[in-house]
Design an enzyme around this catalytic site. Structure first.
Site, PDB file in Angstrom:
ATOM      1  N   ASN A 587     -19.688 -68.636 -30.244  1.00  0.00           N
ATOM      2  CA  ASN A 587     -20.935 -68.949 -29.744  1.00  0.00           C
ATOM      3  C   ASN A 587     -21.769 -67.834 -29.261  1.00  0.00           C
ATOM      4  O   ASN A 587     -21.696 -66.834 -29.777  1.00  0.00           O
ATOM      5  CB  ASN A 587     -20.500 -69.566 -28.522  1.00  0.00           C
ATOM      6  CG  ASN A 587     -19.867 -68.617 -27.264  1.00  0.00           C
ATOM      7  OD1 ASN A 587     -19.102 -67.903 -27.815  1.00  0.00           O
ATOM      8  ND2 ASN A 587     -20.296 -68.940 -26.198  1.00  0.00           N
ATOM      9  N   CYS A 589     -21.970 -65.931 -26.883  1.00  0.00           N
ATOM     10  CA  CYS A 589     -21.263 -64.732 -26.094  1.00  0.00           C
ATOM     11  C   CYS A 589     -19.937 -64.438 -26.633  1.00  0.00           C
ATOM     12  O   CYS A 589     -18.988 -63.581 -26.195  1.00  0.00           O
ATOM     13  CB  CYS A 589     -21.294 -65.019 -24.685  1.00  0.00           C
ATOM     14  SG  CYS A 589     -22.822 -65.242 -23.669  1.00  0.00           S
ATOM     15  N   GLU A 591     -16.976 -66.012 -26.936  1.00  0.00           N
ATOM     16  CA  GLU A 591     -15.685 -66.323 -26.455  1.00  0.00           C
ATOM     17  C   GLU A 591     -15.208 -67.968 -26.986  1.00  0.00           C
ATOM     18  O   GLU A 591     -14.069 -68.342 -26.511  1.00  0.00           O
ATOM     19  CB  GLU A 591     -15.762 -66.219 -24.835  1.00  0.00           C
ATOM     20  CG  GLU A 591     -16.435 -67.589 -24.090  1.00  0.00           C
ATOM     21  CD  GLU A 591     -17.943 -67.235 -24.148  1.00  0.00           C
ATOM     22  OE1 GLU A 591     -18.564 -68.013 -23.208  1.00  0.00           O
ATOM     23  OE2 GLU A 591     -18.579 -66.474 -24.673  1.00  0.00           O
ATOM     24  N   THR A 776     -19.723 -63.944 -17.629  1.00  0.00           N
ATOM     25  CA  THR A 776     -19.774 -64.061 -16.078  1.00  0.00           C
ATOM     26  C   THR A 776     -20.511 -63.013 -15.366  1.00  0.00           C
ATOM     27  O   THR A 776     -20.317 -63.012 -14.044  1.00  0.00           O
ATOM     28  CB  THR A 776     -18.346 -63.911 -15.254  1.00  0.00           C
ATOM     29  OG1 THR A 776     -17.793 -62.808 -15.279  1.00  0.00           O
ATOM     30  CG2 THR A 776     -17.261 -64.809 -16.070  1.00  0.00           C
TER      31      THR A 776
END
Length: 963
Positions: A587, A589, A591, A776
């Site tokens: 995706n 990012c 992950e 995050t």
């Protein structure tokens, strides 16, 4: 002899990235104001400084022609230096006191060696200070001997005396329970900056600004600053809701109960909240709000919520912190049978900071359009209708704030034959340009830029041009400056790199089945196509040296930051869902690793993160608390799937079939600090292993229990779960296909996996995938911990994001230095000088240097090894930034080979520092930091005060999908 240095209607401007001797413009309209000693406020005027300093020089050196020329140039430089301090400090404007300007003039004179003039200037100030004091002592005493009487301007324009009693209460509450924080220091400095007629809002602003300037000296001031900001929030929200006009923190213990029902009703009335929220027992939920949890916020965390998360109407935020968490909890509990009890359970978890949902969930839960999912993955087909259909899907998904990962491998390459027109293809790059511009045009609902990452497999004929997409040179029509890119690398390519063998590039329309193959099946078919090419049976192909292509991939990664390097076979061979399809990309990012299929499967993932720091109790991981957190978190994530708003039907159908979620973690570095473990150590790698094992165990257990309660996901049968193959077991599949000599990954385990394996086979799983570690960055800001699995970036720096600039200082380091009697103004200056690094500060003991090594001082092998230990437990992947100091081709080569060899599925950003660093000129010492090569430093003329170093943007505030 001297005149008072006042200020300016023409604000000097400087480039904040240069030193204090940057040329200052005095022509721009100013936003900086100066409070004179009589309380009046005037615009900042740099020319007043110049006049005053010139008089000081003339008084000492006289007015000869020779002196006059030197004085003119010296005064000009000094004035620029002083003005630059304030324009850097208050780039968007603010208020300063006349004494602050004179302090800076004094410092500038000393630093530039003008000691005689400085002495004369100091004596002049002292003489006039005594005169003012004598005059003041003859005046009658005012009502409050500590501070002069000040009238404030109220919202309606009327004036009233400043309520000093309430002000003292607010500041006292803000500092209560905080070590080494002085309410008197905040109050004294804030009152210096107030003037008669100041607005009530500016009184609060003065308190906040005063407290935040003290953070670099004592990190606990960040909590005091947040609590002072809360006073503004309370006044704004409670007044709008008609609950109260203002409130102290103590008042909120009973006002929160009234605020929640008023907020829900007002939100529904304004068509900002879903009317279904009115069906909850609002009185019960209001009484469940815990006012004291407002005290947990850092200033960065609360300001971030206020600026970007709290619901507002006409720019008035009427959502308070605990109301915000309850709104999210209610939004996630709307389909629960016992919705009130579940809402309270979810609220308690979120507001405790033990766990935090991802930004889309925080933004949109409980609203009329609850787009709560973080990531969408698509495959683009090889036909014109399908390509533009995929771009339309991108636009719709981006409109409602989704982060996108697109698999472009099926699109035929440049020069490939087009049967329908009897022509040749322009390749994948022109379509990527369209996708790039679509992301810019459809900018996530007008809130943030669209965010998309394009993936391409390494055997694609257009791979070399794909590598150049982010370059700033070349034909701009074949560049994508706003799009992320990533390599989707098969194991066979890495083997060819290791063995220094050739590599063949193909057009996907000639080798269509390679896209869906992985492992040994891919290798066999790929070698078959190579044989056909060698025999002259394929028209379009190209042979290159694998090592040369690898070097170009690493070179572009270093030069442009893209494309990222991700590994196709590890993602597929360890995927629980390989029976149901193929993982074609990650995706935005890196992950998420879920199946996609053009026209049929748009993968969706919902994210949330456990705050690992909160689960370290008495120096060790609290397993019972962690299990309780994970069970509730997985339930919340599973609820998202049914509540979520889907702008594309294919995404809704895919998510309903497989029900994947991504539970991750943050605060890993904080958890290490709590245990006194350096990041670069075997103990840290071991903790990465044990903590992720526990999260994995409890997450799988929780999903299996949900399967008993709610039913299995529909494609469970035939999955690795169904076969009794858990993530730790799937390493064997990767080893078998890759070959054991090409992988080295620890497989040790501690928990009772046999019983869990049996439970999963018996009861099933509610979710096809349950774990993924996202970046995050934003939710870590909210909870006040280090982001994700990252090492500390710097121990002292300025963090920039959409909410402004924030001084970030490592509280663990500061408190350790205080305990050893080493924390003082010199240490603060040293940390600024060495850009947040402790390694070259002689006074700091070696054990602290090891514990507080920053990201670039931790060898990359520790980061990779810790990631490898986590990866063995995760059914998806992790957003893994790699930090490399003294970056070179050899270091990059070793690091990324090691990432593949250790079994990682993906990597994310490369953060690299060159082998040498630039010399500094904004410090109060007389020598420079040594360049990293170890060459001796050359002494230089110090030019000004040390500034807090600015961080590179570790979190991209333009996209918060995975954050």
């Amino acid at each position: 002899m001297h005149t008072e240095t006042e200020t300016s209607s023409k604000q000097p401007t400087v480039n904040p990235k240069t030193d204090s001797q940057t040329t200052v413009s005095a022509t721009a309209p100013g936003k900086i104001r100066v409070i004179k000693r009589n309380g009046t406020v005037v615009p900042f005027d740099a020319s007043k400084i110049e006049v005053a300093v010139t008089k000081a020089f003339l008084a000492v050196e006289g007015g000869t022609a020779a002196a006059s020329s030197r004085i003119r140039e010296t005064v000009k430089n000094l004035t620029q230096m002083v003005a630059a301090v304030f324009t850097r400090r208050m780039a968007s404007g603010g208020t300063i006191h006349i004494e602050e300007i004179q302090d800076q003039v004094e410092l500038a004179l000393m630093r530039t060696g003008e000691h005689k003039v400085a002495r004369d200037y100091v004596l002049y100030r002292e003489e006039h200070a005594r005169a003012r004091a004598a005059k003041k002592s003859a005046e009658p005493v005012v009502a409050d001997p500590k501070y002069p009487t000040i009238n404030v301007t109220l919202a309606d324009g009327s004036k009233a005396p400043l309520d000093m009693l309430r002000l003292r209460t607010i500041v006292s509450e803000a500092c209560a329970g905080l070590k080494d924080v002085s309410d008197q220091a905040i109050l004294d400095e804030a009152m210096r900056n107030l003037y008669d007629g100041v607005s009530l809002e500016d009184v609060n602003t003065s308190l906040v600004i005063t407290a935040r300037t003290l953070v670099e000296k004592e990190p606990n001031y960040t909590y005091a600053t947040a609590r002072l900001l809360c006073d503004k929030l309370r006044a704004e929200a409670l007044t709008f809701l008609g609950v109260a006009t203002s409130a102290t923190q103590h008042d909120m213990e009973h006002l929160y109960a009234a605020a929640l029902p008023a907020y829900i009703k007002k939100g529904v009335e304004l068509e900002l909240l879903d009317p279904v929220l009115l069906e909850f027992d609002l009185d019960t939920l209001g009484k469940a709000l815990i006012a004291e949890r407002d005290l947990q916020f850092t200033y960065l965390g609360l300001q971030t919520l206020y600026d970007r998360y709290f619901i507002h109407s006409n720019n008035v935020r009427f959502e308070l912190p605990q109301v915000f968490f309850m709104r999210v909890a209610m939004g996630l509990a709307v389909e629960e049978d016992n919705r009130n009890e579940r809402a309270i359970e979810f609220y308690r978890l979120l507001s405790s900071f033990d766990y935090m949902s991802s930004t889309p969930t925080l933004f949109n839960a409980g609203t009329l359009r609850p787009q709560l999912s973080s990531c969408y993955l698509t495959t683009v087909p090889d036909d014109l209708h399908g390509i533009y259909g995929a771009i339309q899907d991108n636009a719709m998904l981006s409109k409602f704030a989704g982060g996108l990962g697109n698999d472009w491998t099926p699109v035929r390459s440049l020069g490939a034959y087009i049967k329908g027109t009897n022509g040749k293809s322009q390749g994948v790059v022109p379509f990527l340009k369209v996708a790039n511009d679509t992301a810019v045009a459809v900018n996530q609902g007008g809130k943030r830029k669209g965010a998309v990452c394009a993936y391409l497999e390494t055997w694609h004929m257009d791979i070399e041009e794909f590598l150049d997409l982010r370059k700033n040179t070349g034909d701009d029509r074949r560049r994508t400056h706003d799009m992320n890119t990533a390599n989707w690398v098969p194991d066979l390519f890495m083997k060819r790199v290791f063995e220094d063998k050739p590599w063949t590039l193909f057009s996907p329309n000639d080798v269509p089945d390679l896209h869906d193959l992985f492992g040994k099946a891919f290798e066999e078919r790929y070698e078959h196509y190579e044989k056909l090419a060698a025999e002259g049976k394929m028209r379009l192909f190209k042979t290159v040296k694998a090592a040369d292509l690898w070097r170009k991939m690493l070179g572009m990664l270093f030069e442009t930051g893209h494309p990222w390097i991700t590994f196709k076979d590890a993602c597929n061979l360890r995927s629980p869902q390989q029976h149901a399809g193929v993982v074609h990309s990650s995706n935005l990012c890196t992950e998420i690793t879920l199946n996609t299929k053009a026209g049929e499967e748009i993968a969706v993932c919902n994210l949330g993160s456990v705050n690992l720091k909160q689960h370290i109790v008495d120096g060790k991981l609290d397993q019972a608390k962690l299990r309780a957190t994970v069970r509730t978190a997985v339930r919340m994530l599973d609820n998202v799937i049914d509540i979520n708003y889907y702008s594309v039907d294919t995404a809704k159908q895919s998510n309903a079939r497989h029900r994947p979620v991504g539970l991750g973690l943050m605060g890993f570095q904080d958890a290490l600090y709590e245990q006194r473990i350096p990041y670069g150590s075997d103990a840290a790698v071991e903790f990465a292993d044990t903590s992720m094992e526990a999260i994995s165990y409890y997450a799988i257990e929780a999903s299996s229990e949900l399967a008993v309660e709610r039913g299995r996901y529909s494609t469970f049968e035939g999955s690795l779960w169904d076969q009794g193959i858990l993530p730790i077991d799937s390493i064997a599949l990767l080893m078998k296909n890759r070959g054991e000599k090409f992988i080295e990954q620890d497989q040790s385990q501690r928990l009772d996996w046999a019983s869990l394996r049996a439970k999963v086979q018996k009861d099933g799983m509610r979710n096809s995938n349950v774990m993924a570690i996202a970046p995050t960055a934003t939710i870590a800001n909210i909870t006040g911990v280090s982001q994700s699995i990252e090492p500390t970036y710097q121990n002292l720096y300025v963090k920039s994001n959409l909410s402004g600039e924030f001084t970030v200082v490592n509280p663990y380091l500061v408190h350790d230095l205080k305990d050893r009697g080493l924390w003082d103004s010199v240490m603060v200056n040293d940390l600024k000088y060495y850009e947040g690094s402790v390694q070259q500060i002689d006074r700091i003991p070696d054990d602290l240097k090891q514990l507080y090594s920053n990201a670039f001082e931790v060898e990359p092998r520790w980061i990779v090894d810790a990631a490898s230990r986590r990866q063995k437990w995760i059914d998806q992947a992790q957003s893994l930034n790699l930090y490399i100091a003294g970056a070179s081709g050899k270091k990059l080569d070793l690091t990324y080979r090691m990432a593949w060899f250790r079994g990682l599925k993906t990597t994310y950003y490369l953060r690299a520092l060159a082998a040498t660093s630039t010399e500094k000129s904004t410090v109060t010492t007389g020598t420079l930091n040594k360049v990293s090569s170890g060459a001796p430093a050359a002494p230089v003329q110090a030019a000004g005060p040390a500034e807090v170093p600015k961080a590179c943007s570790l979190d991209d505030p333009d996209c918060e999908a995975c954050q």
